[in-house]
Design a protein around this motif. Structure first.
Motif, PDB file in Angstrom:
ATOM      1  N   LEU A 138      17.121  34.791  37.282  1.00 52.81           N
ATOM      2  CA  LEU A 138      16.495  34.448  35.995  1.00 52.81           C
ATOM      3  C   LEU A 138      15.837  33.098  36.398  1.00 52.81           C
ATOM      4  CD1 LEU A 138      19.263  34.816  33.621  1.00 52.81           C
ATOM      5  CD2 LEU A 138      17.132  35.945  33.424  1.00 52.81           C
ATOM      6  N   LEU A 139      16.524  32.403  37.395  1.00 49.73           N
ATOM      7  CA  LEU A 139      15.918  30.858  37.764  1.00 49.73           C
ATOM      8  C   LEU A 139      14.513  31.367  38.475  1.00 49.73           C
ATOM      9  CD1 LEU A 139      16.350  27.924  37.920  1.00 49.73           C
ATOM     10  CD2 LEU A 139      17.425  28.351  39.966  1.00 49.73           C
ATOM     11  N   SER A 140      14.408  32.296  39.373  1.00 47.40           N
ATOM     12  CA  SER A 140      13.367  32.631  39.834  1.00 47.40           C
ATOM     13  C   SER A 140      11.923  33.039  39.190  1.00 47.40           C
ATOM     14  CB  SER A 140      13.435  33.638  41.087  1.00 47.40           C
ATOM     15  OG  SER A 140      12.473  33.984  41.841  1.00 47.40           O
ATOM     16  N   LEU A 141      12.467  33.831  38.220  1.00 47.29           N
ATOM     17  CA  LEU A 141      11.527  34.359  36.929  1.00 47.29           C
ATOM     18  C   LEU A 141      10.999  33.320  36.126  1.00 47.29           C
ATOM     19  CD1 LEU A 141      13.399  37.731  36.127  1.00 47.29           C
ATOM     20  CD2 LEU A 141      11.134  37.478  37.617  1.00 47.29           C
ATOM     21  N   ILE A 142      11.805  32.340  35.893  1.00 37.81           N
ATOM     22  CA  ILE A 142      11.592  31.275  34.964  1.00 37.81           C
ATOM     23  C   ILE A 142      10.633  29.971  35.608  1.00 37.81           C
ATOM     24  CG2 ILE A 142      12.306  29.393  33.254  1.00 37.81           C
ATOM     25  CD1 ILE A 142      14.765  31.483  32.545  1.00 37.81           C
ATOM     26  N   SER A 143      11.156  29.944  36.744  1.00 31.79           N
ATOM     27  CA  SER A 143      10.295  28.993  37.596  1.00 31.79           C
ATOM     28  C   SER A 143       8.963  29.285  37.995  1.00 31.79           C
ATOM     29  CB  SER A 143      11.249  28.502  38.780  1.00 31.79           C
ATOM     30  OG  SER A 143      11.466  29.566  39.649  1.00 31.79           O
ATOM     31  N   ALA A 144       8.996  30.664  38.320  1.00 34.18           N
ATOM     32  CA  ALA A 144       7.622  31.335  38.629  1.00 34.18           C
ATOM     33  C   ALA A 144       6.638  31.115  37.604  1.00 34.18           C
ATOM     34  CB  ALA A 144       7.854  32.599  39.208  1.00 34.18           C
ATOM     35  N   ARG A 145       6.964  31.628  36.466  1.00 37.24           N
ATOM     36  CA  ARG A 145       5.958  31.597  35.259  1.00 37.24           C
ATOM     37  C   ARG A 145       5.873  30.334  34.962  1.00 37.24           C
ATOM     38  NH1 ARG A 145       4.849  29.792  30.188  1.00 37.24           N
ATOM     39  NH2 ARG A 145       3.219  31.247  29.416  1.00 37.24           N
ATOM     40  N   THR A 146       6.693  29.361  34.940  1.00 36.40           N
ATOM     41  CA  THR A 146       6.563  28.032  34.475  1.00 36.40           C
ATOM     42  C   THR A 146       5.442  27.409  35.307  1.00 36.40           C
ATOM     43  OG1 THR A 146       8.734  27.916  33.130  1.00 36.40           O
ATOM     44  CG2 THR A 146       7.634  25.770  33.729  1.00 36.40           C
ATOM     45  N   GLY A 147       5.597  27.427  36.512  1.00 36.21           N
ATOM     46  CA  GLY A 147       4.691  26.729  37.513  1.00 36.21           C
ATOM     47  C   GLY A 147       3.540  27.392  37.605  1.00 36.21           C
ATOM     48  N   ALA A 148       3.377  28.594  37.275  1.00 33.19           N
ATOM     49  CA  ALA A 148       2.154  29.298  37.265  1.00 33.19           C
ATOM     50  C   ALA A 148       1.239  28.841  36.031  1.00 33.19           C
ATOM     51  CB  ALA A 148       2.275  30.817  37.130  1.00 33.19           C
ATOM     52  N   ASN A 149       1.881  28.654  34.854  1.00 36.31           N
ATOM     53  CA  ASN A 149       1.174  28.194  33.755  1.00 36.31           C
ATOM     54  C   ASN A 149       0.723  26.566  33.885  1.00 36.31           C
ATOM     55  OD1 ASN A 149       0.390  29.705  31.550  1.00 36.31           O
ATOM     56  ND2 ASN A 149       1.401  28.304  30.043  1.00 36.31           N
ATOM     57  N   ALA A 150       1.672  25.987  34.529  1.00 36.67           N
ATOM     58  CA  ALA A 150       1.434  24.442  34.440  1.00 36.67           C
ATOM     59  C   ALA A 150       0.415  24.220  35.353  1.00 36.67           C
ATOM     60  CB  ALA A 150       2.667  23.756  34.997  1.00 36.67           C
ATOM     61  N   ILE A 151       0.131  24.935  36.581  1.00 40.27           N
ATOM     62  CA  ILE A 151      -0.902  24.808  37.432  1.00 40.27           C
ATOM     63  C   ILE A 151      -2.143  25.334  36.979  1.00 40.27           C
ATOM     64  CG2 ILE A 151      -0.888  26.787  38.772  1.00 40.27           C
ATOM     65  CD1 ILE A 151      -1.252  23.273  40.002  1.00 40.27           C
ATOM     66  N   ASN A 152      -2.082  26.342  35.910  1.00 40.81           N
ATOM     67  CA  ASN A 152      -3.259  26.927  35.125  1.00 40.81           C
ATOM     68  C   ASN A 152      -3.886  25.788  34.482  1.00 40.81           C
ATOM     69  OD1 ASN A 152      -3.990  28.127  32.367  1.00 40.81           O
ATOM     70  ND2 ASN A 152      -4.801  29.261  33.956  1.00 40.81           N
ATOM     71  N   ARG A 153      -3.053  24.968  33.726  1.00 35.78           N
ATOM     72  CA  ARG A 153      -3.502  23.980  32.721  1.00 35.78           C
ATOM     73  C   ARG A 153      -4.282  22.707  33.773  1.00 35.78           C
ATOM     74  NH1 ARG A 153      -3.191  27.329  29.735  1.00 35.78           N
ATOM     75  NH2 ARG A 153      -1.893  27.116  27.742  1.00 35.78           N
ATOM     76  N   VAL A 154      -3.812  22.637  35.034  1.00 40.44           N
ATOM     77  CA  VAL A 154      -4.520  21.525  35.779  1.00 40.44           C
ATOM     78  C   VAL A 154      -5.759  22.159  36.397  1.00 40.44           C
ATOM     79  CG1 VAL A 154      -4.415  20.471  38.043  1.00 40.44           C
ATOM     80  CG2 VAL A 154      -2.476  20.560  36.618  1.00 40.44           C
ATOM     81  N   ILE A 155      -5.908  23.327  36.533  1.00 40.56           N
ATOM     82  CA  ILE A 155      -7.205  24.055  37.476  1.00 40.56           C
ATOM     83  C   ILE A 155      -8.003  24.222  36.180  1.00 40.56           C
ATOM     84  CG2 ILE A 155      -8.085  26.134  38.371  1.00 40.56           C
ATOM     85  CD1 ILE A 155      -5.305  26.479  39.793  1.00 40.56           C
ATOM     86  N   ASP A 156      -7.677  24.592  34.834  1.00 39.51           N
ATOM     87  CA  ASP A 156      -8.655  24.839  33.739  1.00 39.51           C
ATOM     88  C   ASP A 156      -8.800  23.330  32.900  1.00 39.51           C
ATOM     89  OD1 ASP A 156      -9.004  27.241  34.454  1.00 39.51           O
ATOM     90  OD2 ASP A 156      -7.729  28.168  32.985  1.00 39.51           O
ATOM     91  N   ALA A 157      -8.323  22.220  33.526  1.00 31.47           N
ATOM     92  CA  ALA A 157      -8.397  21.063  32.765  1.00 31.47           C
ATOM     93  C   ALA A 157      -9.913  20.766  32.132  1.00 31.47           C
ATOM     94  CB  ALA A 157      -7.727  19.853  33.233  1.00 31.47           C
ATOM     95  N   GLU A 158     -10.913  20.781  33.070  1.00 29.83           N
ATOM     96  CA  GLU A 158     -12.050  20.378  32.681  1.00 29.83           C
ATOM     97  C   GLU A 158     -12.811  21.636  31.615  1.00 29.83           C
ATOM     98  OE1 GLU A 158     -11.175  20.100  35.830  1.00 29.83           O
ATOM     99  OE2 GLU A 158     -11.170  18.048  35.637  1.00 29.83           O
TER     100      GLU A 158
END
Length: 338
Positions: free
Chosen positions: A54-74
């Motif tokens: 559960l920790l692996s699944l949740i952290s993977a998805r959370t990290g992916a969405n967070a970095i997506n917000r950084v990459i797509d910020a502009e």
């Protein structure tokens, strides 16, 4: 005051990563994990391993969405529909979100190392997909499918976390790893024979009793389903995407054709959903009731969205599919234990 600020920060991070959408992949991961524990020799799942998965699944998805917000910020800042998000508004900085993403990915990789050696070996590959998705809209309209494939890592990863192998494909995978090692060490005389072993073992794995096809089918359902509703979501930004060089299926083929492609992907997902129910001995009438409910929800999803009326696109792409996720968790797992 400090506690209030901390709670506000946590809330902002939860909104940033749309934490409630973790269920889109988590549902398939949980079902795959449960099936693997029942269908294979690894019939006992310790609380420790369940927590790690559960920790692996949740952290993977959370990290992916967070970095997506950084990459797509502009991009988000330019788009009136997304300009309210935390980074464009200055509520959270790029630096702190990057650090948050790194922390999530570290948790994912460490969890994988504690689960089993194969999960540890494959975790860097999963990490690449989790980060790379955010860049795909910059060069291909197939970004929706790439997102679906990335989400589909969850059911495969959960199965491997329980079994520790790739089922009938394990000999082919071992031969492939040995081939890579021989190539890197300069033992080129062994590469050809190991390549042949890889191909022959891979072909030999296509048998009816190879249980690894169950998580592969779950992954295919997950991929088609997510890609389908992501196309609906992307239909809201067609004009903006075309004006700013952003690639998507609706921007490339038009909203009407985009929604048709979305429908086709969901039809395929539903067909595979019933196939899984038919070939998996643990599933019975409870599973198929859940499948019927999911079918009805997806039909409603496509009824309420029209090329000329996208007012309900967010409900269709997110709200309804959150219900689909809950149904897919409850009915199969209840059926397994009944």
């Amino acid at each position: 005051m400090v506690l209030t600020n901390a709670l506000h920060k946590v809330k902002q991070y939860g909104t940033l990563v749309m934490f409630q959408h973790t269920i889109f992949s988590l549902s398939f991961g949980l079902v795959s994990m449960t099936l693997a524990s029942k269908l294979t020799a690894n019939s006992f799942l310790s609380p420790w391993k369940i927590c790690l998965i559960l920790l692996s699944l949740i952290s993977a998805r959370t990290g992916a969405n967070a970095i997506n917000r950084v990459i797509d910020a502009e991009i988000d800042a330019k788009n009136p529909r997304t300009s309210f998000r935390q980074i464009p508004q200055g509520v959270l900085t790029k630096r702190e979100v990057i650090l948050f993403s790194i922390l999530c990915f570290i948790v994912m990789v460490i969890s994988a190392f504690f689960i089993n050696p194969l999960c540890a070996l494959l975790s860097p590959g999963a990490l690449i997909f989790l980060v790379a998705y955010s860049y795909t809209k910059r060069f291909t309209f197939l970004c929706h499918l790439f997102l679906g494939f990335t989400c589909a890592i969850a059911p495969m990863g959960a199965w491997i976390a329980v079994t520790g192998d790739l089922g009938g494909f394990t000999p082919a995978f071992s031969a492939f790893i040995d081939m890579i090692k021989s190539f890197l060490l300069g033992n080129f005389d062994q590469v050809t024979s190991l390549f042949q072993d890889t191909v022959y073992s891979f072909i030999a794995a296509f048998t009816i009793d190879n249980l690894i096809f169950i998580p592969l089918l779950l992954a295919a359902i997950n991929a088609c389903w997510v890609a389908g509703f992501d196309i609906i979501y992307g239909s809201q930004d067609v004009e903006f995407d075309r004006a700013n060089g952003i690639h998507s299926i609706p921007a490339r083929f038009g909203i009407k054709n985009g929604l048709r492609i979305s429908s086709s992907l969901h039809i395929l997902a539903v067909l595979l959903l019933y196939i899984v129910g038919l070939i998996t001995v643990n599933f019975g009438w409870i599973y198929f009731i859940g499948a019927l409910i999911i079918t009805a929800l997806l039909i409603i999803e496509h009824i309420i969205v029209k090329p000329t009326n996208l007012n309900h696109a967010k409900i269709a792409s997110y709200s309804i599919n959150e219900i689909v996720s809950v149904v897919f968790i409850l009915f199969p797992i209840v059926d397994i234990y009944m």
